[in-house]
Structure formats: C-alpha cells, structure tokens
Design a protein around this motif. Structure first.
Motif, mmCIF file in Angstrom:
data_model
loop_
_atom_site.group_PDB
_atom_site.id
_atom_site.type_symbol
_atom_site.label_atom_id
_atom_site.label_comp_id
_atom_site.label_asym_id
_atom_site.label_seq_id
_atom_site.Cartn_x
_atom_site.Cartn_y
_atom_site.Cartn_z
ATOM 1 N N PHE A 133 -0.609 7.081 -12.625
ATOM 2 C CA PHE A 133 -1.061 7.656 -11.358
ATOM 3 C C PHE A 133 -2.382 7.014 -10.925
ATOM 4 C CE2 PHE A 133 -3.724 10.784 -9.137
ATOM 5 C CZ PHE A 133 -2.921 11.074 -8.043
ATOM 6 N N VAL A 134 -3.322 6.930 -11.856
ATOM 7 C CA VAL A 134 -4.622 6.339 -11.538
ATOM 8 C C VAL A 134 -4.459 4.855 -11.190
ATOM 9 C CG1 VAL A 134 -6.892 5.746 -12.471
ATOM 10 C CG2 VAL A 134 -5.893 8.005 -12.922
ATOM 11 N N LEU A 135 -3.667 4.123 -11.984
ATOM 12 C CA LEU A 135 -3.456 2.696 -11.716
ATOM 13 C C LEU A 135 -2.739 2.483 -10.385
ATOM 14 C CD1 LEU A 135 -2.439 1.460 -15.276
ATOM 15 C CD2 LEU A 135 -4.508 0.847 -14.022
ATOM 16 N N GLY A 136 -1.811 3.378 -10.045
ATOM 17 C CA GLY A 136 -1.121 3.262 -8.766
ATOM 18 C C GLY A 136 -2.059 3.468 -7.594
ATOM 19 N N MET A 137 -2.939 4.464 -7.692
ATOM 20 C CA MET A 137 -3.917 4.694 -6.631
ATOM 21 C C MET A 137 -4.908 3.536 -6.522
ATOM 22 S SD MET A 137 -3.312 7.345 -4.893
ATOM 23 C CE MET A 137 -2.350 8.852 -4.891
ATOM 24 N N LEU A 138 -5.319 3.001 -7.671
ATOM 25 C CA LEU A 138 -6.204 1.838 -7.648
ATOM 26 C C LEU A 138 -5.492 0.621 -7.056
ATOM 27 C CD1 LEU A 138 -8.020 2.107 -11.100
ATOM 28 C CD2 LEU A 138 -8.957 2.604 -8.835
ATOM 29 N N GLY A 139 -4.183 0.510 -7.316
ATOM 30 C CA GLY A 139 -3.418 -0.572 -6.709
ATOM 31 C C GLY A 139 -3.380 -0.461 -5.198
ATOM 32 N N ALA A 140 -3.199 0.761 -4.694
ATOM 33 C CA ALA A 140 -3.234 0.953 -3.243
ATOM 34 C C ALA A 140 -4.595 0.551 -2.680
ATOM 35 C CB ALA A 140 -2.928 2.417 -2.910
ATOM 36 N N PHE A 141 -5.661 0.922 -3.393
ATOM 37 C CA PHE A 141 -7.006 0.517 -2.966
ATOM 38 C C PHE A 141 -7.148 -1.000 -2.972
ATOM 39 C CE2 PHE A 141 -11.199 -0.925 -4.356
ATOM 40 C CZ PHE A 141 -11.982 -0.478 -3.304
ATOM 41 N N PHE A 158 0.842 -1.201 0.000
ATOM 42 C CA PHE A 158 0.000 0.000 0.000
ATOM 43 C C PHE A 158 0.877 1.251 0.000
ATOM 44 C CE2 PHE A 158 -2.112 3.569 1.909
ATOM 45 C CZ PHE A 158 -3.376 3.556 1.342
ATOM 46 N N ILE A 159 1.877 1.287 0.881
ATOM 47 C CA ILE A 159 2.777 2.440 0.934
ATOM 48 C C ILE A 159 3.520 2.593 -0.389
ATOM 49 C CG2 ILE A 159 4.764 3.458 2.109
ATOM 50 C CD1 ILE A 159 3.934 1.976 4.628
ATOM 51 N N ALA A 160 4.023 1.461 -0.924
ATOM 52 C CA ALA A 160 4.788 1.521 -2.174
ATOM 53 C C ALA A 160 3.933 2.040 -3.323
ATOM 54 C CB ALA A 160 5.344 0.135 -2.498
ATOM 55 N N PHE A 161 2.687 1.597 -3.412
ATOM 56 C CA PHE A 161 1.829 2.027 -4.512
ATOM 57 C C PHE A 161 1.346 3.456 -4.323
ATOM 58 C CE2 PHE A 161 1.971 -2.122 -6.178
ATOM 59 C CZ PHE A 161 1.381 -2.106 -7.429
ATOM 60 N N TYR A 162 0.972 3.831 -3.105
ATOM 61 C CA TYR A 162 0.492 5.198 -2.875
ATOM 62 C C TYR A 162 1.602 6.203 -3.151
ATOM 63 C CZ TYR A 162 -2.093 9.017 -0.667
ATOM 64 O OH TYR A 162 -2.750 10.198 -0.436
ATOM 65 N N ALA A 163 2.791 5.943 -2.604
ATOM 66 C CA ALA A 163 3.924 6.837 -2.866
ATOM 67 C C ALA A 163 4.369 6.727 -4.321
ATOM 68 C CB ALA A 163 5.082 6.501 -1.931
ATOM 69 N N GLY A 164 4.279 5.520 -4.904
ATOM 70 C CA GLY A 164 4.678 5.342 -6.295
ATOM 71 C C GLY A 164 3.795 6.127 -7.241
ATOM 72 N N ALA A 165 2.494 6.204 -6.940
ATOM 73 C CA ALA A 165 1.599 6.996 -7.787
ATOM 74 C C ALA A 165 2.025 8.467 -7.795
ATOM 75 C CB ALA A 165 0.161 6.863 -7.291
ATOM 76 N N LEU A 166 2.478 8.963 -6.657
ATOM 77 C CA LEU A 166 2.957 10.346 -6.586
ATOM 78 C C LEU A 166 4.323 10.500 -7.239
ATOM 79 C CD1 LEU A 166 1.928 11.186 -2.900
ATOM 80 C CD2 LEU A 166 0.750 11.863 -4.996
#
Length: 518
Positions: A350-358, A25-33
């Motif tokens: 960015f969208v895919l990264g946020m969806l990955g965190a979700f 979750f941290i990796a994807f949320y920060a990765g999206a940014l």
C-alpha cells in the motif's frame, strides 16, 4: 558516459514518463487500494458490523434449487462457499443468449428454501480493481492499452537507472528542503525511485505479462517453430483441469458432502473457496474445487479436479506439485497483488503503491519546471501538461473519494450505478475544471474537494449503519474503523497539500505555471 548520450537518455526518460505517467498514476493509486480487495468487500457492505457466515449446510439445497429452476445452468456454474471476507453462500451462472450476449446471475437460498436472485448492489471493490488494470478505460481494450503503457514504464525505469546510478550513493538520502522547490521535488523523486526500484521492476514486468497475456510472448514461436502446437501445450500446463466433452449419458451429481471429504483426503488442510461445475448431470461431468493451502511457497492456490458423477479424483494441483507454467503464473499473480505474507506485506505494498503514484505525479511536475527554466516563460506544452496532470491525477483522487462516499449515501437498490457514476462524473468534471481554471487554482480546489469528500466518509458511515467507530471495533468491525482512520488521514493530507499549492500560487515565482499572481 558522453554528455550527448546522457542527454539522449534524459529526454527518453522524460518523454516515456510523460506518456505513461498519467495512466500509471491511476493504476498505482487504485492498485494501492486494491491490495485490500477482501477488506473493501467487507467495508462496502455498509452494515458496520461483521456479517454472519451462511451455514455450509445450505450449499446442497442451493445447488438442487438452481438445477431445478434453471436446468441449462448445468452446463457451467460456480458455487461460492462462504469465507470470512465474503460470508454469503451463492451460486453464479452466466446465462448465454442466442445473440451471443450473456446475463450474469447470482443466486442465494431464501429463508423458505427457495431460489432467489442475490442482491449484489455494491461494485466498489470491482471499480477500484478495474481502475487498477485499465486506468478507467473500457474493459475490452483498456487492459491492453495499460499493458503497452507498462512497456513504456519499463523503458522509463531503464533510462532512469542509467541516468541516476552514477550518483546513487551520493544522492540516496539527499532531501534538500528549502526555498528551491524544484530541487526538493527532484530529490524526493530520485530517492523514492531509487529505494523502490526493485518493486517497480517487478511491477513493470508482471503488469506486461498479466495484462498482455502469454499469447503475445508465444506469438513469434507459435507458427515459426512449433507449427501451431505451442499454445495448447502451454494452456494444458496453466489450466487446472482440461474440460471433457459431455458423454450424453445422464448421471446423478455426487453429494457435496462427499466432494468435501474427497478434497480433504486429496489435499489435507485445503480451505475450499469455490466449486466450479461443468456438464453437471452428465456421466463425464466435472467439478473443480479451488481453495488455498498454506505452504512455504509464494502462491497458496490449490485445486482438486473430480468427476461430478462418481467423485473420482482426476487431477490435484498444489503449490509444490504444480507445473512450471502454473507455478510461474500463480506466483507472479501473488507477487503482483501482495497475496502472500499477510497484513504486513499488504501495508508495505500500500505504501509503495502510493509512493509510486507520487513518483509519476512528481515526474510530470519536474518536466513542467524544466520547460520553464529553459525558456524563461511557460510554454503551451508545459501549460497543457500542467492542466492534464491536475485533471487526471487529482480527478482520480476526488473521483474515488466520491465513489466511496456514494457507497455510504446512495440508495441501496441502485448502488452500483451511483458508485460507478460518481467516479466518472467527478473525474470528468475534474478534467473540464482543470482546463477552465488556472492550474494552481484548479489544483487547490480539487485537493480541497478531495479533503472534504474524505472527511465526510466517517460520519456518513456512522449515519448509514448507526454503528459508531468504537462500537464497530468492539463488535469486530476493525475494517470499518480502519477505513474511517485512513479517510481522516487522507483528508488531512489533501488539506495540507491544498494549502501548500495556494501559498505557492500567491507567493511563488510569478513566471511559474503555478502562479496566481495577476
């Protein structure tokens, strides 16, 4: 497939997702940014206006001043040329000490023409990138931990495909919104997982390769087959230029203007981003020119390796002439960080990264709900997982919002400590808060805190720079305005989610871990 086999894969998918989910979750949320890494460097400048690029004519005086003031820097230093994303001309040198430690120096040219230590207070973009590849763990070993987590991530993907492929077309667009929240979350989890599966397969594979490194893959063959000669062969293919040992004969440096011209002849149209010098002032000194050239290829990185005393070209690497190892690694890096295709690809990532965190957050929630349904009451394990999920996931969101706000409000001379300290203080506080408060109450409060922190970003930007959003757009500061809009949208999203958590706690199932009924 037999029911027992499916049950085994379902358990495997659940436990692998739980083990890997919090870090991912941290990796994807920060990765999206971090997809917008260049834009983050611009936003972190706090001016609200685009900065003027340093004239390229100052590059030669900067190199001369550095070598006069610090002759030992000639062994290895890097000249960073100004770009639209980073308009500052600078020279970087890592000073080696007798005890094995090193001190990083970044120098610029003062208005009087002298050498001065560059003020580089903000580490916001680096912090986001660090969270992406270590999940906030120490750099020395965090990347290897996350690499192992990505191995589990790949296994979870495999088991998930085996479980849900039979119902692929039936449930592809099924999103049953209603009073059955578990079914709604299950549908959302499955739809996002199925539609973004190619993206996740690419990320799982590339993350393991980039995090754990080629040495892990070569280790079984290094001694057994190649007798220790494999790594040198691979390193020679991956490196742009093999450094030569110094000759011990003094020789003058080629003027930078001549190096620019040589690069242009070797690779027409290449935009030089950096010049890396080794053994400057020696007869066998080297300078590697790195930059980008736009071709019909995934990677745009190009390099020209030259002799630093004569200017003779020793090697040219472009996307269409690179070796297979270089092409694979550079292409994989571009694919992983959306370094191709322009803004449209960045926004898609960015969208895919946020969806990955979700995806990871919802996976944990589904596991918690499954434990309650089976036992009738909430188990200790489900309660602990609920608290950990709230603390880690929402702590990451609130911590990054606090770091962004610190960039706008903290003192300029100590900005890096405030940015880093704000994230870890809020993240650690969120973990403690989630274990002290009931899970639903902690989730509501942390989401509200995240919403407030995001809501404060636009006025803090306006107050710090004195440049309003419309003024920033008129002066070319679209990055600043875009950041303000995203902050407001995030504030609205977290506020709505906080309200939903509160409503479920007050009016939902009293046996749930998310209840607030006494």
């Amino acid at each position: 497939m037999k029911a027992a086999t499916l049950r085994t894969f379902r358990q495997l998918h659940g436990w692998l997702g739980l083990v890997a989910g919090l870090c991912l979750f941290i990796a994807f949320y920060a990765g999206a940014l971090s997809v917008f890494n260049d834009e983050l460097h611009v936003w972190a400048g706090r001016t609200g206006r685009p900065q003027a690029m340093t004239p390229l004519s100052q590059a030669q005086p900067l190199v001369d001043a550095l070598l006069r003031a610090h002759p030992q820097a000639a062994q290895r230093f890097t000249l960073r040329l100004p770009t639209p994303q980073d308009p500052l001309l600078s020279a970087e040198w890592d000073q080696q000490h007798a005890d094995g430690s090193q001190t990083e120096h970044v120098f610029t040219l003062s208005p009087q023409g002298g050498l001065e230590e560059a003020a580089s207070p903000s580490v916001l973009a680096d912090l986001v990138y660090h969270l992406h590849y270590t999940a906030g763990l120490p750099r020395a070993w965090g990347i290897y931990v996350l690499g192992f987590v990505c191995v589990l991530y790949g296994l979870a993907l495999t088991s998930g495909v085996i479980l849900y492929t039979p119902a692929f077309f039936k449930d592809l667009f099924a999103l049953r919104v209603g009073r059955n929240l578990k079914r709604m979350w299950q549908d959302a989890h499955n739809v996002i997982g199925i539609l973004s599966l190619p993206f996740h397969v690419m990320y799982a594979w590339s993350s393991v390769l980039l995090a754990l490194g080629m040495s892990l893959y070569l280790l079984p063959f290094q001694q057994l087959i190649y007798g220790g000669a494999l790594q040198p062969l691979v390193r020679a293919d991956l490196s742009m230029g093999a450094p030569h040992p110094p000759a011990g004969v003094a020789a003058g440096l080629v003027p930078l203007a001549q190096l620019y011209a040589t690069v242009e002849r070797a690779v027409p149209g290449m935009h030089i981003a950096a010049l890396r010098f080794r053994h400057a002032g020696d007869l066998r000194g080297q300078v590697d020119a790195y930059g980008e050239i736009r071709q019909h290829s995934l990677s745009a990185v190009a390099a020209v390796v030259m002799n630093a005393s004569s200017g003779a070209v020793e090697r040219v690497v472009t996307p269409d002439t690179a070796g297979p190892g270089t092409s694979m690694l550079r292409g994989l890096y571009s694919l992983h960080f959306a370094d191709f295709g322009g803004s449209a690809v960045k926004w898609m990532y960015f969208v895919l990264g946020m969806l990955g965190a979700f995806l990871f957050y919802s996976g944990n929630l589904l596991w918690i709900e499954a434990r309650r349904k089976r036992s009738g009451l909430q188990t200790r394990g489900a309660l602990a997982m609920a608290r950990a999920t709230v603390g880690v996931c929402l702590g990451c969101i609130a911590g990054l919002a606090a770091a962004f706000l610190a960039n706008r409000l903290a003192p300029w001379h100590n900005l890096a400590h405030w940015e880093t300290g704000s994230y870890y203080a809020v993240f650690g506080g969120a973990l403690l808060w989630s274990w002290w408060r009931p899970p639903a109450r902690a989730a509501h409060e942390l989401l509200m805190s995240s919403a407030i922190l995001c809501l404060l970003l636009p006025p803090a930007q306006w107050w710090r720079s004195g440049v309003g959003p419309l003024d920033a757009l008129g002066e070319g500061g679209a990055v600043v305005l875009g950041g303000d809009i995203l902050a407001l949208l995030a504030a609205l999203l977290y506020w709505r989610l906080a309200g939903a958590v509160l409503q479920r706690g007050l009016h939902g199932d009293a046996a749930s871990v998310w209840t607030l009924k006494s």
